[in-house]
Each structure stands twice: as C-alpha cells, then as structure tokens.
Design an enzyme around this catalytic site. Structure first.
Site, short mmCIF file in Angstrom:
data_model
loop_
_atom_site.label_atom_id
_atom_site.label_comp_id
_atom_site.label_asym_id
_atom_site.label_seq_id
_atom_site.Cartn_x
_atom_site.Cartn_y
_atom_site.Cartn_z
N SER A 1 -3.50 -9.14 3.52
CA SER A 1 -4.43 -7.87 2.87
C SER A 1 -4.79 -8.44 1.60
CB SER A 1 -3.68 -6.57 2.89
OG SER A 1 -4.69 -5.67 1.81
N TYR B 1 3.43 -1.13 0.52
CA TYR B 1 2.33 -1.62 1.53
C TYR B 1 2.04 -3.06 0.93
CZ TYR B 1 -1.76 -2.80 3.74
OH TYR B 1 -2.77 -3.30 4.70
#
Length: 250
Positions: free
Chosen positions: A138, A151
C-alpha cells in the site's frame, strides 16, 4: 511477468481489487483461480464468471492454507503465479486497550497470511521454468494513515519481506513483484464512494497496463500512489503525513 498464458492463484479475490484483477487477467488469456472463505460467494462467482476457478481458503488459518495449496496444485499443476491479495483494514484507537484484538487480527491476515502463502506455494513455483510471486502492499507502507496503525505496519512489513524475498530468489525462475495501491474505491474502510480514493476501474486499467508494459517490474506504481511512495525521497514526508492525519477523523 508475461501478461498472458499464466495459471494464477489469487487468495482474497472475491471482491474489490482482487476480483477486478482476477477478471482482467482472465480476459488477458490466463487461467485464474480465486480463493475465499465463503463457499456461497465462491459458487456465485463461478456461476457469474465462466472459466474462473475457485477454492475455499482462510488465510488466517495455517491448516486451511495447506489444504488449499494441496487442492490448487493438484487441480492446476501448471500453476506459475501467486498474488497474495487477502487483507483487512480497520481503525484503531491506541489509547483504548481494546485495539489489541484488531491489531492481532490485522497481523494474522495481512502479514502472516502472505508469509504462510508464500511458504506453501514457493516450492512448486520454484520448480516451474518461469513463475511469479506478487505481494500487495500500500502507499501507506511509505507514509502511514494514523487512524490505521497496524494496517500501515503490516504493509510496511510486507514491503520489507518482499525486498528480501526478491534478493533471495535472484537467479531463480521466480520473479517477485510488489503491487502498491493507493486508496481505491472498494469496501476497504468503506471507500466505495470516497472522493479521495481512486476509481476501481481506473486503478485496474493502469495496473494491468503497467504489468503489460513492464514485464520486468519490481514494483507496480500507478501515478496516484507516488504522492506517498516518493514522499521521503522528495522531502515531502511531513506534509503527506499531515494530510493523512486529518483523514477519516470522527
């Protein structure tokens, strides 16, 4: 990675980026198998998308990963690509001790899941004349969204793991690619209609185009993610962190 003629397994591809990528790769002439936990969803996908293979898998369960690997390799002995797509993204308030349950679930899914998948499939991939492992990180691996600390940490860890994997596999038949999405309009963090997230079809178009144009790529970076990916190198880290710190606040 050649964009066609592969046999690809994508666990966590029953919706969002995973499903979209699975269908784009199928349409490019690949045999694609998607994995997920819910048998009803898998059955619906198989019915709606002829030619799409399915397998039940829970990437938080080591026994399920081993069983799925055995099933996929038995049914598709020519498997030569693995895309470790499964992941969760949940907000955490680190002042509340209750965040720990979310953190542990996130690590189990986002970090241990890909590591276990690679461990299960890599021996078979190394035996192929040409193969590919694609991990999914990400933009938040490079500058974090403070609302989702675990995350971010898992995606940074997968990035680091991917770099080491690539070095260790240098000279082998297995290519290692890191897919680095920005925020995309999917159900992750309820971003389906978010004006700050990239439209899903636009992301898929650009990603598949990059895979096609850059068969030797180490990272797949759409233009939208470079704002985060290149923040440190361009001296913009504090600016980008400040913007992300203001997002999704209650």
């Amino acid at each position: 990675m050649n964009i066609t003629g592969n046999t690809v397994f994508i666990p966590g591809a029953t919706s969002g980026i995973g499903l979209g990528l699975a269908l784009r790769l199928r349409d490019k002439g690949n045999t694609v198998i998607v994995g997920g936990r819910r048998t009803d969803v898998l059955a619906r996908l198989a019915e709606e998308h002829p030619g799409l293979g399915t397998v039940e898998i829970d990437t938080t369960d080591p026994a399920s990963i081993e069983a799925a690997a055995a099933s996929v390799l038995a049914r598709y002995p020519s498997l030569d690509a693995l895309i470790t797509m499964a992941g969760i993204m949940r907000p955490e308030d680190l002042r509340d001790p209750g965040f720990l349950a979310t953190a542990e679930a996130t690590v189990e899914t986002n970090l241990l899941g890909p590591i276990r998948l690679i461990a299960a499939f890599l021996p078979a991939l190394l035996a192929r004349p040409s193969a590919t492992v694609i991990t999914v990180t990400s933009g938040l691996a490079y500058v974090p969204l403070p609302l989702t600390p675990t995350y971010n940490a898992t995606k940074a860890a997968v990035h680091s793991f991917t770099e080491s994997l690539r070095v260790q596999l240098a000279g082998s038949s297995v290519q290692v690619i890191e897919l680095v999405p920005p925020a995309v309009r999917t159900s992750l963090m309820n971003q389906e209609n978010s004006p700050i997230a990239m439209p899903l079809d636009d992301y898929l178009d650009e990603t598949v185009g990059l895979l096609e144009k850059q068969p030797d790529a180490q990272q797949i970076l759409v233009e939208r993610v470079r704002w985060q990916r290149d923040a440190v190198a361009e001296g913009r880290y504090d600016e980008v962190l400040g913007v992300l710190s203001g997002r999704y606040r209650d």
